[in-house]
Design a protein around this motif. Structure first.
Motif, short mmCIF file in Angstrom:
data_model
loop_
_atom_site.label_atom_id
_atom_site.label_comp_id
_atom_site.label_asym_id
_atom_site.label_seq_id
_atom_site.Cartn_x
_atom_site.Cartn_y
_atom_site.Cartn_z
N GLU A 1 0.85 -1.19 0.00
CA GLU A 1 0.00 0.00 0.00
C GLU A 1 0.88 1.23 0.00
O GLU A 1 1.96 1.24 0.58
N GLU A 2 0.40 2.27 -0.66
CA GLU A 2 1.11 3.53 -0.68
C GLU A 2 1.00 4.21 0.68
O GLU A 2 -0.06 4.24 1.27
N VAL A 3 2.11 4.75 1.14
CA VAL A 3 2.14 5.45 2.42
C VAL A 3 2.16 6.94 2.13
O VAL A 3 2.92 7.41 1.29
N MET A 4 1.31 7.68 2.84
CA MET A 4 1.24 9.12 2.66
C MET A 4 2.58 9.76 3.02
O MET A 4 3.12 9.52 4.09
N GLY A 5 3.13 10.53 2.11
CA GLY A 5 4.39 11.23 2.36
C GLY A 5 5.63 10.44 1.98
O GLY A 5 6.74 10.89 2.23
N SER A 6 5.45 9.29 1.38
CA SER A 6 6.60 8.48 0.98
C SER A 6 6.39 7.96 -0.43
O SER A 6 5.26 7.75 -0.87
N ARG A 7 7.48 7.75 -1.11
CA ARG A 7 7.38 7.18 -2.46
C ARG A 7 7.46 5.67 -2.44
O ARG A 7 7.24 5.02 -3.45
N PHE A 8 7.80 5.11 -1.30
CA PHE A 8 7.99 3.68 -1.20
C PHE A 8 6.75 3.02 -0.62
O PHE A 8 6.25 3.44 0.42
N PRO A 9 6.26 1.98 -1.29
CA PRO A 9 5.09 1.29 -0.74
C PRO A 9 5.48 0.46 0.48
O PRO A 9 6.60 -0.05 0.58
N ALA A 10 4.56 0.33 1.40
CA ALA A 10 4.78 -0.49 2.59
C ALA A 10 3.90 -1.72 2.48
O ALA A 10 2.80 -1.68 1.95
N GLU A 11 4.40 -2.82 2.99
CA GLU A 11 3.64 -4.05 2.95
C GLU A 11 2.80 -4.15 4.22
O GLU A 11 3.32 -4.11 5.33
N LYS A 12 1.49 -4.27 4.06
CA LYS A 12 0.56 -4.40 5.17
C LYS A 12 0.02 -5.82 5.16
O LYS A 12 -0.45 -6.31 4.13
N CYS A 13 0.08 -6.47 6.31
CA CYS A 13 -0.38 -7.85 6.43
C CYS A 13 -1.51 -7.95 7.44
O CYS A 13 -1.50 -7.26 8.46
N HIS A 14 -2.47 -8.81 7.14
CA HIS A 14 -3.62 -9.04 8.01
C HIS A 14 -3.87 -10.54 8.07
O HIS A 14 -3.63 -11.26 7.10
N ASP A 15 -4.41 -10.98 9.20
CA ASP A 15 -4.83 -12.37 9.26
C ASP A 15 -6.25 -12.49 8.70
O ASP A 15 -6.85 -11.51 8.27
N GLU A 16 -6.77 -13.69 8.71
CA GLU A 16 -8.08 -13.93 8.10
C GLU A 16 -9.18 -13.13 8.79
O GLU A 16 -10.02 -12.51 8.12
N THR A 17 -9.17 -13.09 10.11
CA THR A 17 -10.21 -12.33 10.82
C THR A 17 -10.07 -10.84 10.57
O THR A 17 -11.08 -10.13 10.48
#
Length: 115
Positions: A67-83
């Motif tokens: 996902e794009e992070v506000m104020g940065s050119r580098f995307p960050a990886e966001k992880c979620h579990d099933e719930t």
């Protein structure tokens, strides 16, 4: 300021309360709500939404996307579990239903703008 805010917030509720109970829109909404209540998210097999990739972290499986992070050119990886993903999808669905309800109430300019 408060009076204006309260008027704006209460106007859609008043319009919704004034609609006839036997109208086709309310019947369709009731049927959709009953169908949604009978089929819960936990009943079906989990399939992550597009863009999420499964990753194994120890004995757990998480679903990640960049996902794009506000104020940065580098995307960050966001992880979620099933719930977490189920909760995110549920909140998105509720938000979409609220927007659709507002569109039904404020479908024309005279209904919301007052003329």
């Amino acid at each position: 300021m408060r009076a204006t805010l309260m008027t704006v917030l209460m106007f859609p509720a008043l319009l919704f309360a004034m609609t006839p109970a036997g109208s086709e829109d309310s019947q369709a909404a009731d049927e959709a709500a009953a169908a949604a209540a009978s089929k819960t998210d936990a009943d079906d097999e989990f399939k992550p939404p597009p863009g999420f990739r499964p990753k194994k972290r120890g004995k757990f499986i998480v679903y990640c996307r960049k996902e794009e992070v506000m104020g940065s050119r580098f995307p960050a990886e966001k992880c979620h579990d099933e719930t977490g993903i189920r909760e995110m999808l549920r909140s998105q669905r509720e938000d979409r239903e609220k927007v659709d309800q507002i569109r039904r109430i404020c479908g024309n300019r005279e209904a919301c703008a007052g003329g």
